[in-house]
Design an enzyme around this catalytic site. Structure first.
Site, PDB file in Angstrom:
ATOM      1  N   CYS A  10       0.832  -1.214   0.000  1.00 28.51           N
ATOM      2  CA  CYS A  10       0.000   0.000   0.000  1.00 28.51           C
ATOM      3  C   CYS A  10       0.863   1.260   0.000  1.00 28.51           C
ATOM      4  O   CYS A  10       0.497   2.279  -0.600  1.00 28.51           O
ATOM      5  CB  CYS A  10      -0.929   0.006   1.207  1.00 28.51           C
TER       6      CYS A  10
HETATM    7  C1  BEZ Z   1       0.553  -4.493   2.053  1.00 25.38           C
HETATM    8  O1  BEZ Z   1       0.164  -3.424   1.564  1.00 25.38           O
HETATM    9  O2  BEZ Z   1       1.706  -4.861   1.949  1.00 25.38           O
HETATM   10  C2  BEZ Z   1      -0.419  -5.341   2.803  1.00 25.38           C
HETATM   11  C3  BEZ Z   1      -1.753  -5.283   2.485  1.00 25.38           C
HETATM   12  C4  BEZ Z   1      -2.644  -6.067   3.180  1.00 25.38           C
HETATM   13  C5  BEZ Z   1      -2.219  -6.874   4.193  1.00 25.38           C
HETATM   14  C6  BEZ Z   1      -0.875  -6.914   4.515  1.00 25.38           C
HETATM   15  C7  BEZ Z   1       0.029  -6.148   3.824  1.00 25.38           C
END
Ligand code: BEZ
Length: 261
Positions: free
Chosen positions: A89
């Site tokens: 994200c």
């Molecule tokens: C991430 O953006 O890396 C992520 C998204 C959802 C759950 C865990 C990590």
């Protein structure tokens, strides 16, 4: 089915938490459980293409908003994140922030959502700016109770149960909504936690939707601005020739006609 599972999960958690002999692990879960209780229960709304984007009030990194007022009869994209400081994200938000001018050129406002409160949003935004050499200016909604994620049908039933039992992160809060000036949802995409979103695809769909609305056409696979478009099935070839020009309709099959706009 989902409501039954949720009720079962709630009953199980309620009895554990009200029991003075409940396990340490169960007592540890209680703050998350309280957070879950703040989330509306029952079935999540079923949002589909054409549904009105539900309204809500929220705190954001740019101040309090009423979502419908914030939309202001303009195009918008809403994208969501399960938690601050999640690695995939972080790269996504940096990339969208860098494309501010591209979205503005199309009259599209951006708004993010993350299932944490404002205090960690601000430091996450600082980090995103640092890591992506950008200045993120669009609002990020604070949805620590996940009530907006629930309202927008983002939380899977297993995640609802997991949150009720042991807390953690709702991995499926990774949606993209494109919302039109009439507040209608025009596209939804749900991404897995392990796969970063594609900013070019979001821009491409905005271009395709604006082309469809403006010119009454459809767009073929992998279409990009400047390429031939499709005459919709509801328009006869004769009508299309009147509308787009006699020599400007290429009939490949009676049901597949291309034109240039
Ligand atoms: C991430 O953006 O890396 C992520 C998204 C959802 C759950 C865990 C990590």
């Amino acid at each position: 089915m989902a409501a039954t599972l949720t009720r079962t999960a709630l009953r199980a958690s309620t009895s554990r938490l009200s029991n003075p002999h409940s396990t340490f692990a169960a007592r540890q879960a209680s703050p998350i459980f309280r957070r879950f209780l703040a989330t509306p229960r029952g079935e999540q709304p079923r949002l589909r293409i054409g549904s009105e984007a539900p309204n809500f009030q929220a705190k954001t990194t740019n101040g309090d908003i009423d979502f419908h007022q914030w939309l202001d009869n303009k195009w918008a994209i809403l994208f969501s994140h399960p938690a601050d400081f999640t690695p995939v994200c972080t790269t996504e938000l940096g990339a969208f922030a860098k494309l501010k001018d591209e979205f503005e050129r199309r009259g599209v406002q951006m708004i993010g959502l993350s299932a944490n409160d404002l205090s960690s949003h601000s430091s996450w935004v600082n980090d995103i700016n640092d890591l992506s050499s950008t200045t993120l200016t669009f609002p990020i909604i604070a949805d620590a109770t996940r009530s907006i994620a629930w309202l927008y049908d983002m939380i899977s039933t297993p995640d609802l149960e997991k949150l009720a039992h042991s807390g953690g992160v709702a991995f499926t809060i990774r949606s993209v909504f494109i919302i039109d000036p009439a507040k209608k949802i025009r596209l939804t995409m749900m991404y897995p936690a392990s796969t970063g979103r594609n900013t070019a695809e979001v821009l491409r769909v905005v271009d395709a939707l604006q082309m469809a609305d403006g010119k009454g056409v459809a767009t073929p696979v992998d279409w990009g601005v400047g390429e031939d478009v499709i005459v919709p099935a509801a328009v006869s070839t004769e009508e299309a020739r009147r509308k787009f020009g006699e020599g400007n309709v290429r009939e490949v099959r009676p049901y597949l006609r291309f034109t240039k706009v």
